[in-house]
Motif scaffolding. Structure first.
Motif, PDB file in Angstrom:
ATOM      1  N   ALA A 193       0.804  -1.222   0.000  1.00 55.35           N
ATOM      2  CA  ALA A 193       0.000   0.000   0.000  1.00 55.35           C
ATOM      3  C   ALA A 193       0.836   1.270   0.000  1.00 55.35           C
ATOM      4  CB  ALA A 193      -0.956  -0.002   1.196  1.00 55.35           C
ATOM      5  N   ASP A 194       2.144   1.171   0.240  1.00 55.90           N
ATOM      6  CA  ASP A 194       3.049   2.318   0.198  1.00 55.90           C
ATOM      7  C   ASP A 194       2.527   3.505   1.011  1.00 55.90           C
ATOM      8  OD1 ASP A 194       5.301   3.753  -0.504  1.00 55.90           O
ATOM      9  OD2 ASP A 194       4.469   4.463  -2.384  1.00 55.90           O
ATOM     10  N   PRO A 195       2.330   3.330   2.321  1.00 55.85           N
ATOM     11  CA  PRO A 195       1.842   4.446   3.137  1.00 55.85           C
ATOM     12  C   PRO A 195       2.831   5.602   3.137  1.00 55.85           C
ATOM     13  CG  PRO A 195       2.680   2.690   4.538  1.00 55.85           C
ATOM     14  CD  PRO A 195       2.656   2.151   3.141  1.00 55.85           C
ATOM     15  N   TRP A 196       2.293   6.826   3.221  1.00 56.66           N
ATOM     16  CA  TRP A 196       3.163   8.007   3.216  1.00 56.66           C
ATOM     17  C   TRP A 196       4.112   8.016   4.405  1.00 56.66           C
ATOM     18  CZ3 TRP A 196       0.312  13.119   1.594  1.00 56.66           C
ATOM     19  CH2 TRP A 196      -0.169  12.972   0.294  1.00 56.66           C
ATOM     20  N   SER A 197       3.666   7.464   5.525  1.00 58.91           N
ATOM     21  CA  SER A 197       4.516   7.502   6.716  1.00 58.91           C
ATOM     22  C   SER A 197       4.171   6.354   7.653  1.00 58.91           C
ATOM     23  CB  SER A 197       4.369   8.841   7.461  1.00 58.91           C
ATOM     24  OG  SER A 197       3.034   9.020   7.905  1.00 58.91           O
ATOM     25  N   VAL A 198       5.088   6.077   8.556  1.00 63.06           N
ATOM     26  CA  VAL A 198       4.903   5.063   9.590  1.00 63.06           C
ATOM     27  C   VAL A 198       5.172   5.732  10.931  1.00 63.06           C
ATOM     28  CG1 VAL A 198       5.733   2.866  10.529  1.00 63.06           C
ATOM     29  CG2 VAL A 198       5.609   3.192   8.051  1.00 63.06           C
ATOM     30  N   MET A 199       4.257   5.570  11.866  1.00 63.58           N
ATOM     31  CA  MET A 199       4.416   6.193  13.186  1.00 63.58           C
ATOM     32  C   MET A 199       5.045   5.196  14.155  1.00 63.58           C
ATOM     33  SD  MET A 199       1.586   7.594  15.914  1.00 63.58           S
ATOM     34  CE  MET A 199       0.719   8.614  14.722  1.00 63.58           C
ATOM     35  N   ALA A 200       6.142   5.609  14.780  1.00 64.02           N
ATOM     36  CA  ALA A 200       6.765   4.767  15.797  1.00 64.02           C
ATOM     37  C   ALA A 200       5.863   4.681  17.024  1.00 64.02           C
ATOM     38  CB  ALA A 200       8.132   5.331  16.184  1.00 64.02           C
ATOM     39  N   SER A 201       5.911   3.544  17.699  1.00 62.78           N
ATOM     40  CA  SER A 201       5.104   3.380  18.908  1.00 62.78           C
ATOM     41  C   SER A 201       5.728   4.133  20.076  1.00 62.78           C
ATOM     42  CB  SER A 201       4.948   1.896  19.238  1.00 62.78           C
ATOM     43  OG  SER A 201       6.199   1.270  19.430  1.00 62.78           O
ATOM     44  N   TYR A 202       4.948   4.275  21.145  1.00 56.58           N
ATOM     45  CA  TYR A 202       5.392   5.045  22.311  1.00 56.58           C
ATOM     46  C   TYR A 202       6.379   4.253  23.168  1.00 56.58           C
ATOM     47  CZ  TYR A 202       0.866   7.113  21.073  1.00 56.58           C
ATOM     48  OH  TYR A 202      -0.193   7.663  20.399  1.00 56.58           O
ATOM     49  N   ASN A 203       6.196   2.956  23.189  1.00 50.99           N
ATOM     50  CA  ASN A 203       6.896   2.085  24.129  1.00 50.99           C
ATOM     51  C   ASN A 203       8.315   1.755  23.681  1.00 50.99           C
ATOM     52  OD1 ASN A 203       4.799   0.643  22.297  1.00 50.99           O
ATOM     53  ND2 ASN A 203       6.477  -0.824  22.492  1.00 50.99           N
ATOM     54  N   LYS A 204       9.030   1.113  24.577  1.00 50.56           N
ATOM     55  CA  LYS A 204      10.302   0.505  24.224  1.00 50.56           C
ATOM     56  C   LYS A 204      10.041  -0.871  23.614  1.00 50.56           C
ATOM     57  CE  LYS A 204      12.771   2.669  28.095  1.00 50.56           C
ATOM     58  NZ  LYS A 204      13.529   2.420  29.354  1.00 50.56           N
ATOM     59  N   VAL A 205      10.955  -1.292  22.749  1.00 49.48           N
ATOM     60  CA  VAL A 205      10.926  -2.642  22.213  1.00 49.48           C
ATOM     61  C   VAL A 205      12.279  -3.270  22.498  1.00 49.48           C
ATOM     62  CG1 VAL A 205      10.658  -4.093  20.171  1.00 49.48           C
ATOM     63  CG2 VAL A 205       9.285  -2.005  20.405  1.00 49.48           C
TER      64      VAL A 205
END
Length: 222
Positions: free
Chosen positions: A189-201
């Motif tokens: 789908a080639d999204p314009w952007s990806v939002m990082a999550s709030y938490n630690k991984v």
């Protein structure tokens, strides 16, 4: 020259602008003019970008009335990506009317506990169903010229202490459960952007997690 011709390759326009931006302007673009608006650079023709929440319909920046569409979990219960595409297109049309360029949606985190406060806005506990509905929704949004920001990357599954909690997940579990929907939407789908999550991984906040953002998202998934 400043590339204003939309027929010019996107990479060429970006490269040209990057050479002309001053260091102060580059830094300014990393911070918001407000909570939902980026800074503009008028001398280079770079406009502000207005964003709005969107998983259950666009949230008007001024608090004006907006249509509430079925929540994500209800949308996924249709098992129908075409319905998701139609809903995404409808939300995008309303976003344009409010001057919004990017919808902070969809939420595609996997449902892992019934106590997560955002279960209603994501799609399911199944990575395949989630990916199919998400691809449809994003395609519907972006075919109307509005950008989607798929979220929250990754392993965001609780609201309590969401800024400090640490999701400790093996790479196998990440790749089999938490990440397939993100990989599908990025590639299809080639999204314009990806939002990082709030938490630690695994000990590092997602917003500065090199494995997530650089090794996986940018390098492996291109």
């Amino acid at each position: 020259m400043i590339y204003r011709d939309s027929s010019a390759p996107r990479e060429d326009r970006i490269d040209d602008l990057m050479m002309r931006l001053t260091l102060d302007e580059k830094v300014m673009l990393l911070a918001g003019a407000g909570t939902m608006t980026t800074n503009a650079v008028p001398r280079l023709g770079i406009p502000e970008v207005r964003m709005a929440d969107g998983p259950t319909g666009v949230r008007s920046p001024e608090g004006n009335p907006a249509t509430v569409v079925p929540v994500g979990m209800a949308l996924a219960a249709t098992w129908n990506p075409e319905i998701a595409r139609a809903v995404g297109g409808t939300v995008a049309e309303e976003a344009r009317g409010y001057g919004v360029s990017v919808l902070l949606a969809p939420t595609i985190n996997i449902v892992r506990t019934p106590r997560w406060g955002r279960n209603f806005e994501t799609y399911s506990e199944d990575p395949l169903l989630t990916s199919r509905i998400a691809v449809g929704y994003i395609q519907g949004v972006q075919q109307e010229g509005i950008g989607a920001s798929v979220k929250h990357f990754a392993a965001n599954n609780q609201e309590t202490h969401r800024f400090v909690t640490d999701s400790r997940v093996s790479e196998r579990v990440l790749r089999e459960i938490y990440l397939p929907a993100f990989e599908s939407v990025v590639k299809e789908a080639d999204p314009w952007s990806v939002m990082a999550s709030y938490n630690k991984v695994n000990g590092t906040h997602a917003s500065e997690n090199r494995w997530l953002l650089t090794d996986l998202l940018k390098t492996e998934w291109n």
